[in-house]
Structures are given as C-alpha cells and as structure tokens.
Scaffold this motif. Sequence first.
Motif, PDB file in Angstrom:
ATOM      1  N   ASP A  36       0.833  -1.205   0.000  1.00 19.14           N
ATOM      2  CA  ASP A  36       0.000   0.000   0.000  1.00 19.14           C
ATOM      3  C   ASP A  36       0.866   1.253   0.000  1.00 19.14           C
ATOM      4  O   ASP A  36       0.579   2.223  -0.712  1.00 19.14           O
ATOM      5  CB  ASP A  36      -0.943   0.014   1.208  1.00 19.14           C
ATOM      6  N   GLY A  37       1.929   1.258   0.799  1.00 18.45           N
ATOM      7  CA  GLY A  37       2.824   2.412   0.853  1.00 18.45           C
ATOM      8  C   GLY A  37       3.488   2.685  -0.483  1.00 18.45           C
ATOM      9  O   GLY A  37       3.548   3.831  -0.946  1.00 18.45           O
ATOM     10  N   LYS A  38       3.961   1.626  -1.135  1.00 14.65           N
ATOM     11  CA  LYS A  38       4.601   1.796  -2.452  1.00 14.65           C
ATOM     12  C   LYS A  38       3.590   2.258  -3.500  1.00 14.65           C
ATOM     13  O   LYS A  38       3.889   3.133  -4.320  1.00 14.65           O
ATOM     14  CB  LYS A  38       5.267   0.490  -2.881  1.00 14.65           C
ATOM     15  N   ARG A  39       2.396   1.700  -3.462  1.00 14.47           N
ATOM     16  CA  ARG A  39       1.354   2.068  -4.428  1.00 14.47           C
ATOM     17  C   ARG A  39       0.961   3.541  -4.256  1.00 14.47           C
ATOM     18  O   ARG A  39       0.844   4.285  -5.230  1.00 14.47           O
ATOM     19  CB  ARG A  39       0.132   1.177  -4.241  1.00 14.47           C
ATOM     20  N   MET A  40       0.790   3.960  -3.002  1.00  9.94           N
ATOM     21  CA  MET A  40       0.395   5.347  -2.750  1.00  9.94           C
ATOM     22  C   MET A  40       1.530   6.315  -3.083  1.00  9.94           C
ATOM     23  O   MET A  40       1.287   7.422  -3.569  1.00  9.94           O
ATOM     24  CB  MET A  40      -0.068   5.510  -1.308  1.00  9.94           C
ATOM     25  N   THR A  41       2.766   5.904  -2.842  1.00 12.77           N
ATOM     26  CA  THR A  41       3.905   6.760  -3.193  1.00 12.77           C
ATOM     27  C   THR A  41       3.978   6.941  -4.704  1.00 12.77           C
ATOM     28  O   THR A  41       4.198   8.056  -5.197  1.00 12.77           O
ATOM     29  CB  THR A  41       5.216   6.187  -2.632  1.00 12.77           C
ATOM     30  N   ARG A  42       3.768   5.872  -5.468  1.00  7.62           N
ATOM     31  CA  ARG A  42       3.738   5.999  -6.934  1.00  7.62           C
ATOM     32  C   ARG A  42       2.615   6.939  -7.369  1.00  7.62           C
ATOM     33  O   ARG A  42       2.784   7.752  -8.286  1.00  7.62           O
ATOM     34  CB  ARG A  42       3.577   4.633  -7.593  1.00  7.62           C
ATOM     35  N   LEU A  43       1.473   6.842  -6.709  1.00  5.22           N
ATOM     36  CA  LEU A  43       0.340   7.707  -7.016  1.00  5.22           C
ATOM     37  C   LEU A  43       0.708   9.178  -6.833  1.00  5.22           C
ATOM     38  O   LEU A  43       0.500   9.996  -7.731  1.00  5.22           O
ATOM     39  CB  LEU A  43      -0.857   7.345  -6.128  1.00  5.22           C
ATOM     40  N   VAL A  44       1.260   9.534  -5.672  1.00 10.18           N
ATOM     41  CA  VAL A  44       1.579  10.944  -5.440  1.00 10.18           C
ATOM     42  C   VAL A  44       2.732  11.410  -6.327  1.00 10.18           C
ATOM     43  O   VAL A  44       2.759  12.576  -6.722  1.00 10.18           O
ATOM     44  CB  VAL A  44       1.843  11.278  -3.953  1.00 10.18           C
ATOM     45  N   GLU A  45       3.645  10.507  -6.670  1.00 11.46           N
ATOM     46  CA  GLU A  45       4.704  10.889  -7.608  1.00 11.46           C
ATOM     47  C   GLU A  45       4.112  11.268  -8.958  1.00 11.46           C
ATOM     48  O   GLU A  45       4.573  12.215  -9.602  1.00 11.46           O
ATOM     49  CB  GLU A  45       5.728   9.762  -7.755  1.00 11.46           C
ATOM     50  N   ASP A  46       3.082  10.559  -9.390  1.00 13.75           N
ATOM     51  CA  ASP A  46       2.394  10.908 -10.639  1.00 13.75           C
ATOM     52  C   ASP A  46       1.711  12.265 -10.528  1.00 13.75           C
ATOM     53  O   ASP A  46       1.774  13.081 -11.450  1.00 13.75           O
ATOM     54  CB  ASP A  46       1.360   9.846 -11.010  1.00 13.75           C
ATOM     55  N   ILE A  47       1.042  12.508  -9.404  1.00  8.14           N
ATOM     56  CA  ILE A  47       0.363  13.794  -9.199  1.00  8.14           C
ATOM     57  C   ILE A  47       1.384  14.929  -9.190  1.00  8.14           C
ATOM     58  O   ILE A  47       1.213  15.941  -9.883  1.00  8.14           O
ATOM     59  CB  ILE A  47      -0.458  13.781  -7.888  1.00  8.14           C
ATOM     60  N   ILE A  48       2.444  14.756  -8.415  1.00 10.24           N
ATOM     61  CA  ILE A  48       3.487  15.782  -8.331  1.00 10.24           C
ATOM     62  C   ILE A  48       4.109  16.010  -9.703  1.00 10.24           C
ATOM     63  O   ILE A  48       4.314  17.155 -10.129  1.00 10.24           O
ATOM     64  CB  ILE A  48       4.555  15.387  -7.287  1.00 10.24           C
ATOM     65  N   GLY A  49       4.397  14.939 -10.419  1.00  8.20           N
ATOM     66  CA  GLY A  49       4.984  15.052 -11.756  1.00  8.20           C
ATOM     67  C   GLY A  49       4.092  15.826 -12.713  1.00  8.20           C
ATOM     68  O   GLY A  49       4.572  16.646 -13.498  1.00  8.20           O
ATOM     69  N   THR A  50       2.788  15.590 -12.627  1.00 10.10           N
ATOM     70  CA  THR A  50       1.833  16.312 -13.476  1.00 10.10           C
ATOM     71  C   THR A  50       1.924  17.814 -13.214  1.00 10.10           C
ATOM     72  O   THR A  50       1.957  18.622 -14.143  1.00 10.10           O
ATOM     73  CB  THR A  50       0.399  15.811 -13.224  1.00 10.10           C
ATOM     74  N   VAL A  51       1.974  18.191 -11.948  1.00 10.06           N
ATOM     75  CA  VAL A  51       2.042  19.608 -11.580  1.00 10.06           C
ATOM     76  C   VAL A  51       3.395  20.196 -11.978  1.00 10.06           C
ATOM     77  O   VAL A  51       3.457  21.307 -12.526  1.00 10.06           O
ATOM     78  CB  VAL A  51       1.769  19.792 -10.073  1.00 10.06           C
ATOM     79  N   GLU A  52       4.471  19.472 -11.728  1.00  7.54           N
ATOM     80  CA  GLU A  52       5.808  19.993 -12.025  1.00  7.54           C
ATOM     81  C   GLU A  52       6.058  20.177 -13.520  1.00  7.54           C
ATOM     82  O   GLU A  52       6.939  20.934 -13.903  1.00  7.54           O
ATOM     83  CB  GLU A  52       6.880  19.083 -11.416  1.00  7.54           C
ATOM     84  N   GLU A  53       5.287  19.512 -14.364  1.00  9.34           N
ATOM     85  CA  GLU A  53       5.428  19.668 -15.814  1.00  9.34           C
ATOM     86  C   GLU A  53       4.798  20.957 -16.328  1.00  9.34           C
ATOM     87  O   GLU A  53       5.098  21.386 -17.447  1.00  9.34           O
ATOM     88  CB  GLU A  53       4.800  18.476 -16.532  1.00  9.34           C
ATOM     89  N   ARG A  54       3.959  21.574 -15.533  1.00  8.78           N
ATOM     90  CA  ARG A  54       3.271  22.792 -15.972  1.00  8.78           C
ATOM     91  C   ARG A  54       4.236  23.969 -16.055  1.00  8.78           C
ATOM     92  O   ARG A  54       5.111  24.146 -15.206  1.00  8.78           O
ATOM     93  CB  ARG A  54       2.132  23.112 -14.993  1.00  8.78           C
ATOM     94  N   GLU A  55       4.062  24.797 -17.060  1.00 10.98           N
ATOM     95  CA  GLU A  55       4.940  25.953 -17.275  1.00 10.98           C
ATOM     96  C   GLU A  55       4.920  26.912 -16.084  1.00 10.98           C
ATOM     97  O   GLU A  55       5.958  27.442 -15.692  1.00 10.98           O
ATOM     98  CB  GLU A  55       4.572  26.687 -18.569  1.00 10.98           C
ATOM     99  N   GLU A  56       3.739  27.150 -15.506  1.00  9.45           N
ATOM    100  CA  GLU A  56       3.667  28.087 -14.384  1.00  9.45           C
ATOM    101  C   GLU A  56       4.429  27.559 -13.170  1.00  9.45           C
ATOM    102  O   GLU A  56       5.005  28.331 -12.414  1.00  9.45           O
ATOM    103  CB  GLU A  56       2.219  28.442 -14.031  1.00  9.45           C
ATOM    104  N   TYR A  57       4.475  26.245 -12.995  1.00 12.81           N
ATOM    105  CA  TYR A  57       5.264  25.679 -11.905  1.00 12.81           C
ATOM    106  C   TYR A  57       6.759  25.855 -12.188  1.00 12.81           C
ATOM    107  O   TYR A  57       7.537  26.190 -11.301  1.00 12.81           O
ATOM    108  CB  TYR A  57       4.944  24.197 -11.696  1.00 12.81           C
ATOM    109  N   LYS A  58       7.151  25.632 -13.424  1.00 11.77           N
ATOM    110  CA  LYS A  58       8.558  25.761 -13.800  1.00 11.77           C
ATOM    111  C   LYS A  58       9.073  27.183 -13.601  1.00 11.77           C
ATOM    112  O   LYS A  58      10.282  27.386 -13.437  1.00 11.77           O
ATOM    113  CB  LYS A  58       8.761  25.332 -15.256  1.00 11.77           C
ATOM    114  N   ARG A  59       8.175  28.165 -13.601  1.00  6.72           N
ATOM    115  CA  ARG A  59       8.578  29.558 -13.393  1.00  6.72           C
ATOM    116  C   ARG A  59       8.779  29.899 -11.919  1.00  6.72           C
ATOM    117  O   ARG A  59       9.305  30.967 -11.601  1.00  6.72           O
ATOM    118  CB  ARG A  59       7.552  30.498 -14.011  1.00  6.72           C
ATOM    119  N   LEU A  60       8.384  29.016 -11.011  1.00  9.77           N
ATOM    120  CA  LEU A  60       8.614  29.264  -9.587  1.00  9.77           C
ATOM    121  C   LEU A  60      10.113  29.221  -9.303  1.00  9.77           C
ATOM    122  O   LEU A  60      10.861  28.560 -10.030  1.00  9.77           O
ATOM    123  CB  LEU A  60       7.892  28.220  -8.721  1.00  9.77           C
ATOM    124  N   PRO A  61      10.560  29.903  -8.240  1.00  9.29           N
ATOM    125  CA  PRO A  61      11.995  29.869  -7.912  1.00  9.29           C
ATOM    126  C   PRO A  61      12.482  28.441  -7.652  1.00  9.29           C
ATOM    127  O   PRO A  61      11.727  27.584  -7.185  1.00  9.29           O
ATOM    128  CB  PRO A  61      12.082  30.698  -6.616  1.00  9.29           C
TER     129      PRO A  61
END
Length: 177
Positions: free
Chosen positions: A145-170
């Motif tokens: 469960d821990g590994k599955r949930m960690t993969r899940l949040v890594e996908d969510i975080i990755g989705t956000v980090e790919e956005r241009e507005e996120y890349k413009r943050l310091p």
Amino acid sequence: MRKGLVAAALIAIWFVVGCFEKEAVAPIIDETQDVILRMEYELRPKVTFDLELRFGVNQKNEINTKERTVVKELQNGETAVLRDFELTDKERQSIYKTLVLADYQENKTLTTACNKKPHESFDLTVKVANESYHYAWSECDKSEDGKRMTRLVEDIIGTVEEREEYKRLPAVQGYYE
C-alpha cells in the motif's frame, strides 16, 4: 484459477495503461479472452473532484485543487506560492485514472513511522462527489500500500511539475542534512 486471475489483472493493467488510454472503460480479461470485469475510470464533468496533497520534509509542499494553490518549499525557510492553479480536464482525468488504478477507495494499511532523519512524508485527502478519503504515510513505508500510494503521489506531483507556471517558480535554494 488463481494464476489466471493474476494474469488477468496484469493484462488489465497493461491494457489500461497502454492500449485503452483513450477509453473510459478498461476490461479485465481471463485466459479464455472473456471479459470478467470492466473498470470505469472516466471522471464525469459535473462530479466534484478535489485533492489536497501535502508532501516532503515537514510536508511544506502542497497541491490543493479546491483552494487552487500550489506551494513549493524552497528549503531555505521560504516558500513560493502559485495561485489560481487549475488542472486541465486531461490532467484531472489522468489523475483520477491513476487514483482508480491505485484502488483509492479501499482501506490502506499505511504507516507514518520512520527512523530516517530527515524524511519525506505524505498526507493526501481526495474528495470525489460526496465521499472523502484520507491517507498519511512516510517514505519509509515499504508495504505494498505504501509503495502504491507513493507511486500515485509521484504521478500527481509530476503532473504539476510539468506545468509551465510551476517551472517559473523559484528553484529550491537549500537542502536538508
């Protein structure tokens, strides 16, 4: 029979992730090629879907779709905030599909205990329609469960980090010892 179900589950995951990427329903097929289960993962347009994810050392990073904010810890005592942040429909569908595949509605056996200093921890609340699901765990949780949930949040975080507005943050300016 059990081997057949395991094989069917693996085939289903392959189908969901690969072949049926544009479909709203993914079949689970047994060894005779009969559909034994259909998994729906399309998020209906009028259904409320929000998530609040706090993560990292001391959980100072946050993605909050209801408040429409993203907080990035700079690891120097400061944070950068992205306001008016909204996921696209495609991103929402993708995250919801990942949630379904992670079996988010089922009870999880997770632990926040961790002997590592510092360590990352996660706190995720998902709201779909009138239901709310909450999970908390640390990077030290190596259960399925821990590994599955960690993969899940890594996908969510990755989705956000790919956005241009996120890349413009310091950029992160410090580090943890």
